[in-house]
Write an enzyme that holds these catalytic residues in place. Sequence first.
Site, short mmCIF file in Angstrom:
data_model
loop_
_atom_site.label_atom_id
_atom_site.label_comp_id
_atom_site.label_asym_id
_atom_site.label_seq_id
_atom_site.Cartn_x
_atom_site.Cartn_y
_atom_site.Cartn_z
N CYS A 12 -53.28 25.97 -132.06
CA CYS A 12 -52.71 25.45 -132.86
C CYS A 12 -51.75 24.27 -132.58
CB CYS A 12 -52.19 26.95 -133.29
SG CYS A 12 -52.66 28.41 -134.17
N HIS A 58 -48.36 30.20 -138.12
CA HIS A 58 -49.40 30.45 -138.70
C HIS A 58 -50.44 31.79 -138.84
CE1 HIS A 58 -54.03 29.76 -139.33
NE2 HIS A 58 -53.81 30.10 -138.00
N HIS A 90 -53.08 34.94 -140.59
CA HIS A 90 -54.14 35.55 -140.61
C HIS A 90 -53.93 36.40 -141.71
CE1 HIS A 90 -56.37 33.33 -136.99
NE2 HIS A 90 -55.88 32.52 -137.73
N GLU A 110 -40.43 35.10 -160.17
CA GLU A 110 -39.55 35.11 -159.06
C GLU A 110 -39.29 35.08 -157.75
OE1 GLU A 110 -35.41 35.46 -159.22
OE2 GLU A 110 -36.57 35.02 -161.04
N HIS A 165 -59.46 31.59 -143.61
CA HIS A 165 -58.58 31.69 -142.26
C HIS A 165 -57.53 32.00 -142.51
CE1 HIS A 165 -58.35 29.30 -138.22
NE2 HIS A 165 -56.92 30.12 -138.56
#
Length: 231
Positions: free
Chosen positions: A84, A101, A103, A136, A193
């Site tokens: 990443c 990141h 999943h 909201e 992903h």
Amino acid sequence: MDHLITSSDPEHPANHICTLCRNFYTLGWVTGTGGGVSIKHDAHIFIAPSGVQKELMRPENMFVMDYTTRTYLRKPPVLKPSACTPLFLAAFERGAGSCIHTHSQWAVLVTLLVEKDALAHGETVSDACFEIEQIEQIKGIPKGRGKHGMLGYFDRLKVPIIENTAHEEDLTQSLEAAMERYPDTYAVLVRRHGVYVWGDNVQKAKTQAESLDYIFRLAVEMRRLDLPWTQ
């Protein structure tokens, strides 16, 4: 270079990333070593490694990179740098202080629902993004880089979606393109992903990731009940 990751301060990036990863594991965001977290602290970037069970991560597992030269100041033996990393760097280049990141299953499902809608309406899937309003929790997302305040209840949240690739680092170009096309976004979904979320600092990145995951889950349940995302 162990001094870079040695501290009794729980807010030190090496410690903080471990805490976040343990919490994210309980949410199902980093199952099976997936996902990642990075924090920019002064001239250093702290990055969780690849292939490590996130709930068991320790500070000594951390990679540390010099932000200016993009060289590693600390590389744990045996462990691999996060795939990443180039995507984290793309967020840092746009002023982020942290990038997360995940999943998340809800993020994945939302990308599939948007894809389904686009195909049903004869639209180009690659041009479609996730849009929702009058919820909201949208108030937990900033208006955009350089803009003051948060989105409001009546604002429409838009999160771009990019196509997945076989290798994580190959997402970089499309992620950067999405950032350019949607300059106010603080997140990019990756179809089938997960999602990348960033913020001005790690606290904001975390709360924005939480807000978005709440919204993604709500959107999936709304679709189950045949409720529209936008008016």
